[in-house]
Design an enzyme around this catalytic site. Structure first.
Site, short mmCIF file in Angstrom:
data_model
loop_
_atom_site.label_atom_id
_atom_site.label_comp_id
_atom_site.label_asym_id
_atom_site.label_seq_id
_atom_site.Cartn_x
_atom_site.Cartn_y
_atom_site.Cartn_z
N TYR A 13 0.83 -1.20 0.00
CA TYR A 13 0.00 0.00 0.00
C TYR A 13 0.86 1.25 0.00
O TYR A 13 2.07 1.19 0.21
CB TYR A 13 -0.97 -0.01 1.18
CG TYR A 13 -0.38 0.31 2.54
CD1 TYR A 13 0.46 -0.58 3.20
CD2 TYR A 13 -0.67 1.52 3.18
CE1 TYR A 13 0.98 -0.28 4.45
CE2 TYR A 13 -0.15 1.83 4.43
CZ TYR A 13 0.67 0.93 5.06
OH TYR A 13 1.19 1.23 6.30
N ARG A 63 8.21 4.10 -4.58
CA ARG A 63 8.28 3.08 -3.51
C ARG A 63 7.29 1.96 -3.79
O ARG A 63 7.58 0.78 -3.51
CB ARG A 63 8.00 3.71 -2.14
CG ARG A 63 8.20 2.71 -1.01
CD ARG A 63 8.13 3.35 0.36
NE ARG A 63 6.83 3.96 0.60
CZ ARG A 63 6.55 4.78 1.61
NH1 ARG A 63 7.50 5.10 2.48
NH2 ARG A 63 5.36 5.28 1.77
N ARG A 70 -8.20 -20.77 -1.70
CA ARG A 70 -7.12 -20.45 -0.76
C ARG A 70 -5.97 -21.43 -0.96
O ARG A 70 -6.17 -22.64 -0.88
CB ARG A 70 -7.62 -20.52 0.69
CG ARG A 70 -6.56 -20.17 1.72
CD ARG A 70 -7.16 -20.12 3.13
NE ARG A 70 -6.16 -19.71 4.11
CZ ARG A 70 -5.39 -20.56 4.80
NH1 ARG A 70 -5.51 -21.86 4.62
NH2 ARG A 70 -4.51 -20.10 5.67
N LYS A 114 6.41 -2.02 1.89
CA LYS A 114 5.22 -1.45 2.55
C LYS A 114 4.03 -2.39 2.40
O LYS A 114 3.11 -2.14 1.61
CB LYS A 114 4.92 -0.05 2.00
CG LYS A 114 4.01 0.78 2.89
CD LYS A 114 4.09 2.24 2.56
CE LYS A 114 3.08 3.08 3.29
NZ LYS A 114 3.17 3.05 4.75
N GLU A 174 11.45 2.31 14.45
CA GLU A 174 10.58 3.39 13.97
C GLU A 174 9.31 3.40 14.80
O GLU A 174 9.16 2.61 15.73
CB GLU A 174 10.27 3.20 12.48
CG GLU A 174 9.64 1.87 12.15
CD GLU A 174 9.55 1.58 10.65
OE1 GLU A 174 9.46 2.50 9.84
OE2 GLU A 174 9.52 0.37 10.31
N LEU A 227 10.80 1.18 7.29
CA LEU A 227 10.25 1.66 6.02
C LEU A 227 11.05 2.89 5.59
O LEU A 227 11.38 3.74 6.42
CB LEU A 227 8.77 2.03 6.20
CG LEU A 227 8.12 2.39 4.86
CD1 LEU A 227 7.87 1.13 4.03
CD2 LEU A 227 6.82 3.13 5.07
N1 PDD Z 1 2.64 4.94 7.30
N2 PDD Z 1 7.27 3.70 8.97
C1 PDD Z 1 6.14 2.98 8.91
C2 PDD Z 1 6.11 1.64 9.57
C3 PDD Z 1 5.00 3.48 8.25
O1 PDD Z 1 3.88 2.75 8.19
C4 PDD Z 1 5.07 4.76 7.64
C5 PDD Z 1 3.92 5.35 6.88
C6 PDD Z 1 6.27 5.49 7.73
C7 PDD Z 1 6.44 6.84 7.09
O2 PDD Z 1 6.51 6.74 5.70
P1 PDD Z 1 6.01 7.93 4.76
O3 PDD Z 1 6.77 9.14 5.18
O4 PDD Z 1 6.35 7.48 3.42
O5 PDD Z 1 4.53 8.09 5.02
C8 PDD Z 1 7.36 4.92 8.39
C9 PDD Z 1 1.46 5.41 6.59
C10 PDD Z 1 1.29 6.88 6.62
C11 PDD Z 1 0.26 4.64 7.10
O6 PDD Z 1 0.42 3.45 7.33
O7 PDD Z 1 -0.82 5.21 7.23
#
Ligand code: PDD
Length: 284
Positions: A33, A52, A101, A148, A180, A204
């Protein structure tokens, strides 16, 4: 008013959008996503998110079901049709619905990926700053956090643990170091230096992170990419996190220890200002 969402080529009212019970995103979390923010009705850093997405699909050997141009068009149409001035566009691509499945990936010639996009209206996204209190929690996610994927159960559990502790978010810790946040990249500031974990498969590769570090360097701010402990973070002058949905957000408390007297710090405030200003200039 119901939203218009996008499913596999169709724009539909949200209540009419349907996904198969055999979709591998649903059964195996076999999907990726992106979340792209919208300010002034324009997409922030669309190119970064699209790049990405391509990488996530490649790393999982998933076919690319939609061209870059078509993806941009869908984003723009959903923003326009749903009247989004400030908000988010959520995009998810799964390996599709093979009709049963099975742990083995389906033949990509026979099963095409599922593509879903929807918007989230968030008035005040740019102006709302809600300083955050975090707890630390063990990082027990899988080892490819650079992809992601939609495997977000543990981050959701970590978020609930934070709420149960009267806090807003959790910073995940592995081998004694912060990886993170549940859905954001983590930073501390010490003696004017911005410190954030280096890129690897452990975190990420945040699109907001990349932009913020670039803007920080342009503004002659010192940046060090290395991991840090919770103890070091608690002794920092300030802390913050970045994400597409929160931009730059100050962190004022870590495991009960207040930073900067419990108030947002100047570095986070300045970075947020620069980030919003600069990214709006290149928004599309
Ligand atoms: N999340 N680390 C993780 C685990 C994340 O899920 C996200 C983003 C980030 C920041 O990445 P970016 O700057 O590209 O948004 C870091 C999104 C916003 C979400 O899951 O809603």
């Amino acid at each position: 008013m119901s939203r218009i969402v996008y499913v596999n080529g169709d724009y539909l009212p949200e209540e009419d959008a349907k996904i198969s019970v055999f979709d591998r995103g649903f059964l195996f979390a076999d999907g990726v996503y992106e979340v792209t923010s919208v300010l002034d009705g324009k997409l922030i850093d669309f190119e970064g998110h699209a790049a990405r997405l391509t990488r996530s699909l490649d790393e999982l050997d998933m076919p690319h079901p939609i061209s870059h141009e078509a993806l941009l068009e869908v984003h723009r149409k959903l923003v326009a049709d749903n009247g989004i001035v400030e908000g988010l566009v959520y995009l998810q691509i799964t390996r599709g619905a093979p009709g049963d499945r099975d742990f083995a990936f389906p033949n990509p010639e026979e099963t095409t990926p599922t593509v879903v996009l929807f918007t989230q209206n968030k008035p005040g996204l740019a102006s709302n700053v809600n300083p955050v209190k975090v707890i630390s929690i063990d990082d027990i996610r899988w080892g490819r956090r650079d992809i992601k994927t939609v495997q977000l159960l543990y981050p959701s559990m970590a978020k609930m643990a934070a709420k149960a502790a009267g806090c807003d978010d959790a910073w995940l810790v592995e081998d004694g170091k912060v990886t993170e946040g549940t859905s954001n990249n983590a930073y501390i500031v010490k003696n004017g230096k911005i410190i954030t974990r280096e890129l690897s498969t452990d975190i990420l590769h945040g699109i907001t992170r990349a932009a913020v570090l670039r803007f920080a360097a342009e503004a002659q701010m010192e940046v060090e990419e290395r991991s840090f402990t919770i103890a070091e973070a608690q002794e920092a002058d300030e802390a913050f996190f970045t994400s597409a949905s929160a931009f730059v957000m100050p962190v004022v408390e870590i495991d009960g220890a207040k930073l900067n007297g419990g108030k947002p710090g100047p570095v986070a405030a300045r970075l947020r200002e620069i980030y919003l200003e600069e990214s709006l200039k290149s928004a599309i």
